[in-house]
Design an enzyme around this catalytic site. Structure first.
Site, PDB file in Angstrom:
ATOM      1  N   LYS A 188       1.173  -1.239   0.211  1.00  0.00           N
ATOM      2  CA  LYS A 188      -0.220   0.241  -0.119  1.00  0.00           C
ATOM      3  C   LYS A 188       0.896   1.261  -0.025  1.00  0.00           C
ATOM      4  CE  LYS A 188      -1.765   3.305   1.941  1.00  0.00           C
ATOM      5  NZ  LYS A 188      -2.149   4.855   1.595  1.00  0.00           N
ATOM      6  N   GLU A 264       9.182   1.350  11.179  1.00  0.00           N
ATOM      7  CA  GLU A 264      10.592   2.417  10.762  1.00  0.00           C
ATOM      8  C   GLU A 264       9.540   3.635  11.164  1.00  0.00           C
ATOM      9  OE1 GLU A 264      12.911   1.181   7.807  1.00  0.00           O
ATOM     10  OE2 GLU A 264      13.310  -0.581   8.813  1.00  0.00           O
ATOM     11  N   CYS A 298      13.208  10.902   7.111  1.00  0.00           N
ATOM     12  CA  CYS A 298      13.250  10.376   8.936  1.00  0.00           C
ATOM     13  C   CYS A 298      14.402  11.060  10.117  1.00  0.00           C
ATOM     14  CB  CYS A 298      12.667   9.140   9.302  1.00  0.00           C
ATOM     15  SG  CYS A 298      13.938   8.224   8.509  1.00  0.00           S
ATOM     16  N   GLU A 400       8.601  16.051  15.591  1.00  0.00           N
ATOM     17  CA  GLU A 400       9.194  15.858  14.598  1.00  0.00           C
ATOM     18  C   GLU A 400       8.074  16.561  13.780  1.00  0.00           C
ATOM     19  OE1 GLU A 400       7.737  12.334  11.696  1.00  0.00           O
ATOM     20  OE2 GLU A 400      10.651  12.442  11.352  1.00  0.00           O
TER      21      GLU A 400
HETATM   22  P1  NAD Z   1       2.544   8.056   7.206  1.00  0.00           P
HETATM   23  O1  NAD Z   1       1.757   7.662   9.035  1.00  0.00           O
HETATM   24  O2  NAD Z   1       0.944   9.413   7.615  1.00  0.00           O
HETATM   25  O3  NAD Z   1       1.414   7.703   5.934  1.00  0.00           O
HETATM   26  C1  NAD Z   1       2.333   5.736   6.165  1.00  0.00           C
HETATM   27  C2  NAD Z   1       1.066   4.765   5.555  1.00  0.00           C
HETATM   28  O4  NAD Z   1       1.108   4.500   6.498  1.00  0.00           O
HETATM   29  C3  NAD Z   1       0.505   5.740   4.319  1.00  0.00           C
HETATM   30  O5  NAD Z   1       1.261   5.009   3.368  1.00  0.00           O
HETATM   31  C4  NAD Z   1      -1.056   6.070   4.893  1.00  0.00           C
HETATM   32  O6  NAD Z   1      -1.648   5.971   4.005  1.00  0.00           O
HETATM   33  C5  NAD Z   1      -0.958   4.755   5.345  1.00  0.00           C
HETATM   34  N1  NAD Z   1      -1.447   4.749   6.982  1.00  0.00           N
HETATM   35  C6  NAD Z   1      -2.061   5.385   7.662  1.00  0.00           C
HETATM   36  N2  NAD Z   1      -3.154   5.599   8.299  1.00  0.00           N
HETATM   37  C7  NAD Z   1      -2.785   4.215   8.337  1.00  0.00           C
HETATM   38  C8  NAD Z   1      -4.097   3.380   9.492  1.00  0.00           C
HETATM   39  N3  NAD Z   1      -4.806   3.149   9.825  1.00  0.00           N
HETATM   40  N4  NAD Z   1      -4.332   1.475   8.530  1.00  0.00           N
HETATM   41  C9  NAD Z   1      -3.114   1.444   7.728  1.00  0.00           C
HETATM   42  N5  NAD Z   1      -2.001   2.749   6.410  1.00  0.00           N
HETATM   43  C10 NAD Z   1      -2.326   3.822   7.691  1.00  0.00           C
HETATM   44  O7  NAD Z   1       3.315   8.822   7.135  1.00  0.00           O
HETATM   45  P2  NAD Z   1       3.670   9.364   6.281  1.00  0.00           P
HETATM   46  O8  NAD Z   1       3.507  11.313   5.947  1.00  0.00           O
HETATM   47  O9  NAD Z   1       3.869   9.092   4.721  1.00  0.00           O
HETATM   48  O10 NAD Z   1       5.704   9.753   6.309  1.00  0.00           O
HETATM   49  C11 NAD Z   1       6.607  10.513   7.392  1.00  0.00           C
HETATM   50  C12 NAD Z   1       6.074   9.951   8.142  1.00  0.00           C
HETATM   51  O11 NAD Z   1       7.176   8.858   8.198  1.00  0.00           O
HETATM   52  C13 NAD Z   1       7.746  10.730   8.509  1.00  0.00           C
HETATM   53  O12 NAD Z   1       7.296  10.244  10.273  1.00  0.00           O
HETATM   54  C14 NAD Z   1       9.069   9.852   9.460  1.00  0.00           C
HETATM   55  O13 NAD Z   1       9.860  10.368  10.446  1.00  0.00           O
HETATM   56  C15 NAD Z   1       8.376   8.533   8.910  1.00  0.00           C
HETATM   57  N6  NAD Z   1       9.449   8.268   7.784  1.00  0.00           N
HETATM   58  C16 NAD Z   1      10.278   6.469   9.246  1.00  0.00           C
HETATM   59  C17 NAD Z   1      11.339   6.148   8.336  1.00  0.00           C
HETATM   60  C18 NAD Z   1      12.547   5.113   9.601  1.00  0.00           C
HETATM   61  O14 NAD Z   1      12.935   4.667   8.457  1.00  0.00           O
HETATM   62  N7  NAD Z   1      11.575   5.573  10.845  1.00  0.00           N
HETATM   63  C19 NAD Z   1      11.512   6.308   7.305  1.00  0.00           C
HETATM   64  C20 NAD Z   1      10.355   7.222   6.343  1.00  0.00           C
HETATM   65  C21 NAD Z   1       9.573   8.303   6.920  1.00  0.00           C
END
Ligand code: NAD
Length: 496
Positions: A188, A264, A298, A400
């Site tokens: 997804k 992550e 991140c 963040e």
């Molecule tokens: P997000 O959590 O908003 O969304 C990530 C994914 O989760 C999307 O595909 C979204 O549609 C899905 N999603 C949202 N709610 C959901 C639910 N209830 N059930 C299932 N899926 C759901 O994150 P984002 O805004 O896309 O990415 C940015 C974030 O990602 C930042 O916090 C960043 O730090 C983190 N990040 C972490 C790493 C790491 O390696 N630790 C790497 C990259 C990004």
């Protein structure tokens, strides 16, 4: 390039369909794909409803227990290497797909995102092909002994939920090891960045990956394809990269089924710069760390602790780093910083710009929005921004932001620097700058994070463990740690 006077053809609108059981599938509901550099709609993705998610999971189950899951390691890894070749053969298409979804500068995507997409498949194909087995000889009362050995078997169907900041890189970081271990996957992608996952489906198909082993469902998270997928009873494990609160929501969705999860999550990463650091190296490296990908990494350090004797020089250096960046269109060779991903994210980052001032920040660089006088003014650009003068406890230093920002604070002793760096709900990454070898080792070991870089940042060896402490994640992936998550070990004990 168009000749003078020649009308440029409008690019065909992007149409990103779901991919289920080896075929592209349409749905009635669509979400907009928007160019972050202009704010213009450039296409749409088909939102997977419950029926499409059901079909994807059931196709994956069939593949996991059939054509894909039963394939020998040699053939499986051969096919995954063909996927890597396929990404490279269609490099320019992947590049443009990633750029149109994210607006990131072409050079960034060319040097990092697309090559790492291909590399992930090669690294994990090699790893699984060369893995050994644990064997123990066990004493028994009759003296004949027993042999214990562990075999690795796939989990079955893995749901992979991805963020938008490094779409292809982070998706393949999960898809490659999951498939190398013999699992079928349902991906997804983020609703902001559906394109490279859709292209990868074509590559998978052309490489000869059996139908159902790789599926893509587009849509939103809560109440949409994301939530339907992770809670699906046919899914055996969930791996997720994204915000911490989304990780918590997913954990609630899967709690009753006790599925393995790998998370992550977010970070609020510290940089610690000691007075004996080589500022000639530290300042440009930390400028890149704070502002690369418009701060949407991140691992980016949003708070920087600097030993007092070099504090003034460091602040001046970071101001220069921020001010030398050139915002603009991804394809303009002069551009060194692109836009944020969306209007909503721009609003969030600008709210933090306001909050920083309310909390007493001195704005050393940036703090606003660049003006272009053309269609880029509809894009989601913000200025790379440097703050000083904030209390360590300010919200801007604890939450963040995920934008091109850094807050710089002074410290006096090593103990103080480590304590300040560790005083955070997050524990993803840190970067330490010192020419004192012992101090580098000592500080790195004391920092409560999943990875500490000493005198560098973002140097990644895909064989090493990767993940976060505290609110930054659950579990480790990378190298054998990925194989650990994406497979079950069964121990077999043979009495001799
Ligand atoms: P997000 O959590 O908003 O969304 C990530 C994914 O989760 C999307 O595909 C979204 O549609 C899905 N999603 C949202 N709610 C959901 C639910 N209830 N059930 C299932 N899926 C759901 O994150 P984002 O805004 O896309 O990415 C940015 C974030 O990602 C930042 O916090 C960043 O730090 C983190 N990040 C972490 C790493 C790491 O390696 N630790 C790497 C990259 C990004």
């Amino acid at each position: 390039m168009a000749r003078t006077g020649e009308k440029l053809a409008e690019p065909a609108a992007l149409d990103r369909r779901c991919f289920v059981d080896g075929k592209f599938v349409e749905s009635d509901e669509r979400l907009d794909i928007v160019d972050p550099a202009t704010g213009r709609k450039i296409g749409a993705a088909h939102i997977a409803d419950r029926a499409i998610v059901d079909k994807a999971v059931s196709a994956a189950r069939n593949a996991a227990h059939g054509d894909w899951g039963t394939l020998g390691t040699r053939e499986r890894t051969r096919l995954l290497r063909r996927v890597a070749d396929g990404i490279e053969e269609r490099f320019e298409e992947f590049l443009h797909a990633e750029i149109s979804d994210t607006g990131k500068p072409e050079e960034t995507a060319r040097q990092i995102d697309i090559p790492r997409g291909a590399a992930n498949f090669r690294v994990f194909a090699d790893l699984i092909a060369n893995q050994g087995a644990e064997i123990f000889q066990t004493d028994t009362p009759d003296g004949a002994g027993a042999l214990n050995y562990a075999i690795r078997r796939p989990l079955g169907v893995v749901a992979i939920v991805c963020p938008w900041n490094l779409p292809l890189l982070l998706m393949t970081w999960k898809v490659a090891p999951a498939m190398a271990c013999g699992n079928a996957v349902v991906v997804k992608p983020s609703e902001e960045t559906p394109s490279t996952a859709t292209l990868l489906a074509e590559v998978m198909h052309d490489a000869g990956i059996p139908d159902g082993a790789f599926n893509v469902v587009h849509g939103y998270g809560a109440g949409s394809a994301g939530e339907l997928l992770v809670g699906h009873p046919g899914v055996d494990a969930v791996t997720f990269t994204g915000e911490t609160r989304t990780g918590a929501a997913i954990q609630r969705s899967v709690a009753d089924s006790v599925k393995p999860v790998s998370f992550e999550l977010g970070g609020k990463n510290p940089a610690v710069v000691f007075a004996d650091a080589d500022l000639g190296k530290a300042v440009p490296a930390l400028g890149r760390a704070a502002f690369a990908n418009c701060g949407q990494v991140c691992l980016a350090p949003e708070r920087m602790y600097v030993e007092r004797p070099v504090y003034g020089a460091f602040v001046a250096g970071m101001k220069a780093e921020a001010e030398k960046l050139v915002p603009g269109s991804p394809y303009d060779g002069k551009t060194t910083i692109g836009p944020l991903i969306s209007a909503a994210h721009k609003k969030k980052v600008l709210d933090y710009f306001d909050l920083a001032v309310e909390e007493g920040a001195t704005v050393v660089a940036g703090g606003g929005v660049p003006e272009f006088g053309d269609d880029r003014d509809g894009g989601y650009f913000v200025q790379p921004t440097v703050w000083t003068g904030l209390e360590h406890t300010a919200r801007v230093n604890r939450e963040e932001i995920f934008g091109p920002v850094c807050s710089i604070l002074p410290f006096d002793t090593e103990e103080e620097a480590v304590a300040l760096a560790n005083d955070s709900p997050y524990g993803l990454a840190a970067t330490v700058w010192t020419e004192n070898l012992s101090r580098g080792h000592r500080a790195a070991a004391a920092l409560e994070v999943g990875i500490t870089w000493v005198n560098c940042w973002f140097l990644r060896d895909l064989r090493t463990p990767f993940g976060g402490m505290k609110l930054s994640g659950l579990g480790r992936e990378g190298g054998v740690h990925s194989l650990g998550f994406y497979s079950e070990l069964s121990n077999i004990c043979i009495k001799l």
